[in-house]
Design a protein around this motif. Structure first.
Motif, mmCIF file in Angstrom:
data_model
loop_
_atom_site.group_PDB
_atom_site.id
_atom_site.type_symbol
_atom_site.label_atom_id
_atom_site.label_comp_id
_atom_site.label_asym_id
_atom_site.label_seq_id
_atom_site.Cartn_x
_atom_site.Cartn_y
_atom_site.Cartn_z
ATOM 1 N N MET A 54 0.825 -1.219 0.000
ATOM 2 C CA MET A 54 0.000 0.000 0.000
ATOM 3 C C MET A 54 0.854 1.261 0.000
ATOM 4 O O MET A 54 0.605 2.204 -0.753
ATOM 5 C CB MET A 54 -0.944 -0.010 1.193
ATOM 6 C CG MET A 54 -2.047 -1.032 1.102
ATOM 7 S SD MET A 54 -3.297 -0.798 2.381
ATOM 8 C CE MET A 54 -2.383 -1.267 3.847
ATOM 9 N N ILE A 90 -11.284 -1.586 2.616
ATOM 10 C CA ILE A 90 -11.394 -1.458 4.072
ATOM 11 C C ILE A 90 -12.462 -2.412 4.610
ATOM 12 O O ILE A 90 -12.291 -3.029 5.665
ATOM 13 C CB ILE A 90 -11.710 -0.003 4.468
ATOM 14 C CG1 ILE A 90 -10.500 0.900 4.170
ATOM 15 C CG2 ILE A 90 -12.080 0.100 5.948
ATOM 16 C CD1 ILE A 90 -10.742 2.362 4.429
ATOM 17 N N LEU A 93 -11.122 -5.819 4.765
ATOM 18 C CA LEU A 93 -10.097 -5.912 5.807
ATOM 19 C C LEU A 93 -10.686 -6.443 7.114
ATOM 20 O O LEU A 93 -9.975 -7.025 7.939
ATOM 21 C CB LEU A 93 -9.472 -4.534 6.038
ATOM 22 C CG LEU A 93 -8.231 -4.460 6.938
ATOM 23 C CD1 LEU A 93 -7.076 -5.234 6.316
ATOM 24 C CD2 LEU A 93 -7.840 -3.013 7.156
ATOM 25 N N CYS A 148 -4.033 2.343 13.052
ATOM 26 C CA CYS A 148 -3.507 1.308 12.147
ATOM 27 C C CYS A 148 -2.988 1.901 10.840
ATOM 28 O O CYS A 148 -3.326 1.426 9.757
ATOM 29 C CB CYS A 148 -4.556 0.239 11.867
ATOM 30 S SG CYS A 148 -6.155 0.865 11.296
ATOM 31 N N ALA A 151 -4.583 2.540 6.723
ATOM 32 C CA ALA A 151 -5.992 2.133 6.727
ATOM 33 C C ALA A 151 -6.826 3.075 7.590
ATOM 34 O O ALA A 151 -7.952 3.437 7.228
ATOM 35 C CB ALA A 151 -6.128 0.699 7.231
ATOM 36 N N GLU A 209 1.728 0.411 10.869
ATOM 37 C CA GLU A 209 1.067 -0.515 9.951
ATOM 38 C C GLU A 209 1.157 -1.951 10.464
ATOM 39 O O GLU A 209 2.101 -2.305 11.187
ATOM 40 C CB GLU A 209 1.743 -0.455 8.572
ATOM 41 C CG GLU A 209 1.627 0.869 7.860
ATOM 42 C CD GLU A 209 0.268 1.050 7.211
ATOM 43 O OE1 GLU A 209 -0.470 0.060 7.083
ATOM 44 O OE2 GLU A 209 -0.043 2.177 6.830
ATOM 45 N N VAL A 236 -6.965 -2.115 15.600
ATOM 46 C CA VAL A 236 -7.776 -2.045 14.376
ATOM 47 C C VAL A 236 -9.263 -2.070 14.714
ATOM 48 O O VAL A 236 -10.061 -1.333 14.138
ATOM 49 C CB VAL A 236 -7.422 -3.210 13.424
ATOM 50 C CG1 VAL A 236 -8.353 -3.214 12.205
ATOM 51 C CG2 VAL A 236 -5.970 -3.106 12.967
ATOM 52 N N SER A 296 -8.540 -7.582 -0.573
ATOM 53 C CA SER A 296 -8.555 -6.345 0.213
ATOM 54 C C SER A 296 -7.257 -5.583 0.049
ATOM 55 O O SER A 296 -7.249 -4.358 -0.152
ATOM 56 C CB SER A 296 -8.786 -6.668 1.694
ATOM 57 O OG SER A 296 -8.552 -5.538 2.505
ATOM 58 N N THR A 297 -6.145 -6.285 0.120
ATOM 59 C CA THR A 297 -4.825 -5.656 -0.009
ATOM 60 C C THR A 297 -4.683 -4.952 -1.348
ATOM 61 O O THR A 297 -4.214 -3.803 -1.412
ATOM 62 C CB THR A 297 -3.714 -6.718 0.141
ATOM 63 O OG1 THR A 297 -3.795 -7.297 1.445
ATOM 64 C CG2 THR A 297 -2.342 -6.096 -0.055
ATOM 65 N N LEU A 300 -7.022 -1.858 -1.644
ATOM 66 C CA LEU A 300 -6.440 -0.752 -0.888
ATOM 67 C C LEU A 300 -5.238 -0.174 -1.623
ATOM 68 O O LEU A 300 -5.046 1.048 -1.664
ATOM 69 C CB LEU A 300 -6.027 -1.224 0.508
ATOM 70 C CG LEU A 300 -7.166 -1.480 1.496
ATOM 71 C CD1 LEU A 300 -6.639 -2.179 2.746
ATOM 72 C CD2 LEU A 300 -7.851 -0.175 1.882
#
Length: 348
Positions: A54, A90, A93, A148, A151, A209, A236, A296-297, A300
């Motif tokens: 990211m 997100i 996530l 976090c 994110a 992170e 988170v 998700s990764t 993002l």
């Protein structure tokens, strides 16, 4: 009354325009996907794996924007990635969270995480006033440091209704600082007078992170890694109430005048919560969870690439050194909280 022939001609003109716009959106999305894919390859290299896909995506996007430039017809797709795809990422996530694991860890985890977030947010907001830093940028840096990383910044940014440039600046500060912090922990690990379990707690409670936490916990082995990830996921989880609280505080004037309808509620945060509930209560195979988290990764990362492609270097020069100073001092303040964090776990 419009003649049939004129109506047909008008419809014919509109069809190419729609097709052109759709092609532009597709090109922009594909462009952010390309950047995310390149960032994913770079993130596999030894040093860059600490930064993660990211962070690398937003940095590549910024470099591209300010060297090669971006085609105008790519903009709709880039905006789609930086808003819609980013929020979808997100939400997915949330499948990383298993609420039962956090509950099983006891009160120590949530108490520590609540203390970390409350102290760090308050301290950085105070620093923002001292340095006279833009309040929107200050809140984003505070959220990224306390919760976090990127994110959290991306989740809070829509609430703030600030410029995208502020989001990119905050993410960049947190990315660099978190990477330095992870390397510092790895270097100091052999010299710290604490157990592997306590080392994991500190990394999970203080680094930005999840990628930073995972990388920094490696020297302590499985014991450090497990405690680090658990404490980090507790932070988170607290993103949800913190985001809602920020929305109420930042928009309190509108809330007082117009009521709850005026409050910008980040609805995708509830999607994040729903995903975590599903992961907790439903027997989802690990392979499916792995695919959802990978998706998700990349969503993002595409969103981050979109943010980077909208940032000019001159936006950074306007703010000067102040954002970096606030982020560095805020992180130092969080590290100073380490003895209290360890004391809580030893007592509970």
């Amino acid at each position: 009354m419009e003649a049939p022939s004129m109506r047909v001609q008008s419809e014919r003109r509109q069809v190419p325009k729609r097709e052109g716009k759709e092609r532009g959106i597709a090109k922009g999305i594909a462009f952010t996907l390309m950047i995310a894919a390149v960032a994913g390859l770079i993130a596999r290299l030894p040093f860059f794996e600490i930064m993660g896909i990211m962070i690398l995506s937003i940095l590549i996007g910024m470099v591209w924007k300010n060297t090669a430039g971006v085609k105008l017809d790519y903009q709709p797709g880039i905006q789609f990635s930086s808003k819609v795809l980013l929020r979808a990422g997100i939400i997915l996530l949330g499948f990383r969270l298993n609420l039962l694991d956090i509950a099983a860890a006891g009160y120590a985890v949530l108490l520590t995480d609540a203390l970390v977030i409350a102290f760090t947010m308050s301290f950085i907001l105070l620093l923002g006033k001292v340095f006279r830093l833009n309040k929107y940028l200050t809140v984003l840096i505070a959220a990224g440091t306390a919760i976090c990383g990127a994110a959290a910044i991306l989740a809070v940014a829509p609430i703030m209704r600030g410029k995208q440039e502020y989001t990119a600046i905050a993410v960049s500060c947190i990315a660099i600082l978190g990477t330095v912090g992870a390397l510092m922990y790895i270097f100091l690990f052999p010299h710290l007078p604490i157990t592997k379990h306590e080392y994991g707690i500190l990394t999970g409670a203080t680094l930005h992170e999840l990628a930073h936490v995972v990388a920094a916990a490696v020297p302590g082995g499985a014991e450090s890694s497990e405690s680090a990830v658990l404490v980090k996921l507790g932070r988170v989880l607290l993103l949800i109430p913190v985001a809602l609280l920020i929305s109420m505080l930042v928009n309190r004037k509108e809330l007082a005048e117009k009521g709850l309808k005026s409050l910008p509620i980040p609805w995708f945060i509830f999607g994040f919560l729903l995903a975590s509930f599903v992961n907790t209560l439903a027997p989802i195979p690990e392979q499916v969870i792995a695919v959802l988290l990978l998706l998700s990764t990349y969503l993002l990362a595409m969103g981050m690439a979109g943010l980077g492609l909208n940032v000019n270097y001159r936006d950074f020069s306007k703010e000067g050194i102040k954002p970096v100073a606030v982020a560095v001092i805020g992180f130092a303040g969080l590290l100073a909280l380490s003895p209290l964090i360890l004391l809580i776990f030893r007592l509970l």
